[in-house]
Write an enzyme that holds these catalytic residues in place. Structure first.
Site, short mmCIF file in Angstrom:
data_model
loop_
_atom_site.label_atom_id
_atom_site.label_comp_id
_atom_site.label_asym_id
_atom_site.label_seq_id
_atom_site.Cartn_x
_atom_site.Cartn_y
_atom_site.Cartn_z
N ASN A 80 1.58 2.27 6.88
CA ASN A 80 2.33 3.07 5.91
C ASN A 80 3.14 4.20 6.55
O ASN A 80 3.57 5.12 5.86
CB ASN A 80 1.39 3.66 4.85
CG ASN A 80 0.53 2.59 4.22
OD1 ASN A 80 -0.69 2.60 4.36
ND2 ASN A 80 1.16 1.61 3.57
N ILE A 87 6.26 9.21 6.23
CA ILE A 87 5.02 8.67 5.67
C ILE A 87 5.27 8.11 4.29
O ILE A 87 5.92 8.75 3.45
CB ILE A 87 3.97 9.80 5.58
CG1 ILE A 87 3.75 10.41 6.96
CG2 ILE A 87 2.66 9.28 5.01
CD1 ILE A 87 3.16 11.79 6.93
N CYS A 88 4.76 6.92 4.04
CA CYS A 88 4.89 6.31 2.72
C CYS A 88 3.61 6.59 1.95
O CYS A 88 2.61 5.87 2.09
CB CYS A 88 5.13 4.81 2.88
SG CYS A 88 5.48 4.02 1.32
N LEU A 89 3.61 7.65 1.20
CA LEU A 89 2.41 8.07 0.47
C LEU A 89 2.84 8.56 -0.90
O LEU A 89 3.73 9.40 -1.01
CB LEU A 89 1.70 9.20 1.25
CG LEU A 89 0.46 9.81 0.63
CD1 LEU A 89 -0.67 8.77 0.55
CD2 LEU A 89 -0.02 11.01 1.43
N GLY B 4 1.21 4.98 -1.01
CA GLY B 4 2.46 4.29 -1.09
C GLY B 4 3.02 3.83 -2.42
O GLY B 4 2.34 3.68 -3.40
#
Lengths: 169, 309
Positions: A80, A87-89, B4
């Site tokens: 992620n 950051i993919c959060l 995500g």
């Protein structure tokens, strides 16, 4: 700068000092309270254990109504996390809420390290290895953990996305 | 913490952002924003991850576009004048009939910015405007009883919010701002209130978000009662998770659950006219039987403020 953002950043800092969550630290840069450096330690009992990962957090005057921009400046290999450290959060994007202070942001990122979300890949190679070859995945994670120890002296901000391998096709 | 934006979530977010834009002129705005923010890359050459990232960037650009184009709360305009243009040429004649009916019932309307906060913003704007009017009617003397009452409720809300495990660090600045705004009502003119609610990066965004906390706290304090209304597709009802996903995030649209919770928490009733293509707007009052000062117009995805006089 808006006094609300300053007020809140000072409160965040106080909370970090007095009630620091384990395995994360953060402080503003000397000359700019809107720009912070943080360190997340890899969670114990995971392949991330022992890693010291640096991040930069950039706030705007709309904080805490807008999320800070957060990115790793240490190289990371994670499903992620993009190659440039972004950051993919969810809480940093469309689920942002002012209830998250700096402590909460960093502890969320820390738990993301050992608990990736394979449904939203930001690094397709890491994502593939995580679901198909955990052994190799863990080996690659150990690699970035070891690299994180040499990352002591600066030089972390020169956007060197291209010097590595793989998954740009 | 869940990670995500998976594709599904992103699609929902986009759908929600588009649902906020029922009218033709806003759709054109969106289209322009998308075009302006789309870099001339070949989308097919990008990885799924890069496409996701691009989509997020586009959504941010759309939000910025909305911010620069729409007042947070507009001036009062006639109902038919405000709405007719948006439905010109709409194949469903029900809208035109509905607008005519509302125009007979309501003197005017204020548009609220279409950024996902419209219910909270419209509600707060109209209620505080009413308080300023009430107080002006009494001169600078003793506070109006309604002002006294709501000040008490808001002061007491902090303990309630902390009792359902919100961090004081996270919420107290927002609480202080709303308390301060209420304390200032006796010296606030209607023009000043309007200006305050339209100041970018100002107190408005803080007190509007605080309404979300008030709503979420009421839901958590009455978890058993609200649980049946927050079930997900699997039938599971996790009140805390609902608040985390649907109430607390900035710019998330609001459903009836949040409306009911907020009106209960503050003990301020609200009436909502629902305008769809059926021709006859239907009015719902929360709680039932009350006579609210705050009247809102709901069209799919959006709330504006209505005035009877």
């Amino acid at each position: 700068m808006s006094s609300a953002a300053r007020r809140r950043l000072v409160r965040d800092f106080k909370r970090l000092q007095s009630d620091s969550p384990s395995g994360v630290t953060a402080a503003p840069n000397d000359n700019n309270i809107l720009s912070w450096q943080a360190i997340i330690f890899g969670p114990d009992d995971t392949s991330w254990e022992g890693g010291t990962f640096k991040l930069e957090l950039t706030f705007t005057e709309d904080y805490p109504n807008k999320a800070p921009a957060v990115r790793f400046t240490t190289r990371i290999f994670h499903p992620n996390i993009y190659n440039d450290g972004q950051i993919c959060l969810d809480i940093l994007q469309n689920q942002w809420s002012p209830i998250y202070d700096i402590s909460a942001i960093l502890t969320s990122i820390q738990s993301l390290l050992s608990d990736p979300n394979p449904a939203s890949p930001a690094n397709s190679e890491a994502s593939k290895l995580f679901s198909e070859n955990r052994r190799e995945y863990n080996r690659r994670v150990r690699e970035v953990v070891e690299q994180s120890w040499d990352d002591g002296e600066g030089g972390d901000d020169d956007d060197d996305d291209d010097d590595d391998d793989d998954d740009e096709t | 913490m869940a990670a995500g934006n998976d594709d599904e979530e992103l699609r929902k977010a986009i759908a929600a952002s588009l649902a906020e834009q029922p009218a033709a002129d806003e759709n054109a705005d969106i289209q322009r924003a998308i075009e302006a923010s789309t870099t001339p890359q070949d989308l097919n050459a990008l990885t799924a991850a890069e496409q996701d990232k691009l989509t997020i960037e586009q959504m941010n650009a759309i939000n910025d576009e909305i911010q620069s184009n729409q007042a947070m709360v507009g001036d009062r305009v006639g109902v038919a004048a405000a709405l007719a243009g948006e439905y010109d040429g709409n194949a469903n004649a029900g809208f035109a009939r509905g607008i005519a009916e509302l125009d007979g019932k309501y003197a005017s309307l204020r548009r609220v910015r279409k950024d996902g906060n419209c219910f909270y913003r419209g509600f707060l704007y109209r209620y505080l405007e009413h308080l300023c009017e009430l107080q002006a009617g009494r001169g600078a003397g003793a506070p109006h009883p309604e002002l006294e009452r709501v000040r008490g409720v808001v002061r007491a809300s902090k303990a309630k919010i902390l009792s359902v495990d919100y961090e004081e660090t996270a919420i107290d600045m927002f609480w202080e701002m709303l308390v301060e705004v209420l304390d200032d009502v006796p010296k606030t003119t209607l023009d000043q209130w309007h200006a305050k609610m339209n100041e970018e990066h100002g107190v408005a965004m803080h007190i509007v978000w605080f309404c979300r906390v008030l709503s979420a706290a009421q839901i958590k304090l009455n978890a058993d009662r609200f649980a049946p209304f927050v079930m997900d597709e699997t039938g599971a009802a996790d009140v805390a998770e609902f608040c985390r996903r649907e109430v607390e995030p900035v710019n998330h649209e609001c459903e009836q659950v949040q409306i009911i919770a907020l009106t209960e928490m503050l003990e301020i009733p609200v009436a909502i006219e629902y305008l769809d293509g059926s021709g006859t707007p239907s009015k719902l009052v929360f709680p039932e039987g009350a006579s609210p000062v705050v009247n809102l117009l709901y069209r799919p995805g959006h709330y504006d403020i209505l005035y009877e006089e």
